[in-house]
Write a protein that holds these residues in place. Structure first.
Motif, PDB file in Angstrom:
ATOM      1  N   MET A 104       0.657  -1.122   0.219  1.00 31.95           N
ATOM      2  CA  MET A 104      -0.086   0.061   0.061  1.00 31.95           C
ATOM      3  C   MET A 104       0.860   1.256  -0.063  1.00 31.95           C
ATOM      4  O   MET A 104       2.004   1.495   0.495  1.00 31.95           O
ATOM      5  CB  MET A 104      -0.997   0.029   1.393  1.00 31.95           C
ATOM      6  N   GLN A 115      -3.569   3.552  -1.002  1.00 34.11           N
ATOM      7  CA  GLN A 115      -4.339   2.704  -2.146  1.00 34.11           C
ATOM      8  C   GLN A 115      -3.151   1.324  -2.265  1.00 34.11           C
ATOM      9  O   GLN A 115      -1.894   1.394  -2.178  1.00 34.11           O
ATOM     10  CB  GLN A 115      -4.002   3.624  -3.475  1.00 34.11           C
ATOM     11  N   VAL A 128      -1.147  -0.994  -3.981  1.00 34.06           N
ATOM     12  CA  VAL A 128      -0.479  -0.640  -5.181  1.00 34.06           C
ATOM     13  C   VAL A 128       0.248  -1.911  -5.973  1.00 34.06           C
ATOM     14  O   VAL A 128       0.714  -2.166  -7.056  1.00 34.06           O
ATOM     15  CB  VAL A 128       0.891   0.090  -5.047  1.00 34.06           C
TER      16      VAL A 128
END
Length: 302
Positions: free
Chosen positions: A89, A93, A95
């Protein structure tokens, strides 16, 4: 995660997740390990993740472990179907899914790829930002021929960042420029065997060139010999070597190019090979090298 309609326990879990995972991910790469006490593969993977995270800590990587039995609500939010599941993350978000990486080598490869793509804040990046102008200053001083000051600058930088390739390269080349060849060789011998870097190659070339072209106290006799016998390639080659040792790269390049133009195969192409060594020492991206390469190409292919 919205907290509306959640139980107090679920709200606590979300708050802890935000504190321990989401907030650190604003500036760092957070590796999230979803695991459970009863999971055999989780226990095998856990130490590998911990080892890699520790190795990458100064690069802005942290490990967050989520026990799915104790954090069922969080696991459900991420739709965890099997464990171990490992995500990366950044800035809140997800990733990357790192679940397929089960070995240290695989994890390192995937994390290296992420670090190249993401603006991770870390000790390493902070240090690099601090070092860059100091390295540039050292290189400028070295190029100006102030070898003692350059040696002092790179010596101090070596204390700050003893494993930084650009610092190591500058320090070794400063030692060479100051005539401290034994110390330069010792520094090269102490380098890690697996260290591959153009700057280190440049430093090694500088020492090799200095050893092959020892300094001469007085260039006048060599220059007079060349003037008296312009076609004496060995005399001109000796003068070029002495000029290189004295930091007179323009004059050295002129004499080496003169030999190449007159007889490119003289002494098995010694003049061209010496010129290429000089290019490597100066730095292949240096504008001076580009200009001399054009001169060499004009002779060879013009």
């Amino acid at each position: 995660m919205a907290t509306l309609g959640m139980s107090p326990a679920e709200k606590d879990a979300v708050a802890a997740f935000r504190r321990d995972v989401v907030e650190p991910s604003m500036t760092q790469l957070v590796i999230i390990d979803f695991w459970a006490e009863w999971c055999g593969p989780c226990k095998a993977l856990g130490p590998v993740l911990e080892k890699v995270a520790a190795a990458y800590a100064d690069k802005g990587v942290v490990l967050a472990k989520i026990d799915t039995d104790k954090n069922q609500f969080i696991a459900a939010q991420f739709q965890i179907r099997s464990i171990p599941t490992v995500y990366a993350m950044f800035q809140g978000q997800l990733v990357a899914d790192l679940t397929s990486a089960r070995t240290e080598s695989q994890l390192r490869t995937m994390i290296d790829q992420l670090l190249r793509q993401l603006p991770i804040q870390s000790e390493a990046t902070d240090q690099q930002a601090e070092l860059e102008p100091l390295i540039a200053m050292g290189e400028e001083v070295l190029a100006e021929g102030d070898h003692e000051r350059a040696l002092s600058i790179f010596g101090q930088l070596a204390e700050m960042a003893p494993e930084h390739p650009a610092v190591l390269s500058g320090h070794i080349r400063a030692l060479v420029a100051a005539g401290l060849h034994d110390e330069a060789q010792a520094a090269i011998d102490a380098l890690p065997a697996d260290l591959a870097d153009p700057g280190i190659d440049r430093a090694k070339a500088a020492l090799a060139l200095a050893q092959a072209a020892p300094a001469v106290d007085d260039l006048a006799p060599l220059a007079a010999k060349v003037q008296a016998a312009p076609d004496d390639h060995q005399a001109r080659f000796d003068l070029a070597n002495a000029q290189m040792a004295a930091g007179q790269r323009d004059a050295a390049a002129d004499n080496l190019l003169h030999i190449v133009a007159a007889d490119r195969e003289w002494n098995e192409g010694a003049a061209r090979h010496q010129l290429l060594k000089l290019f490597e020492v100066v730095g292949l991206t240096d504008p001076w090298v580009s200009a001399q390469r054009r001169r060499l190409s004009a002779i060879l292919f013009g």
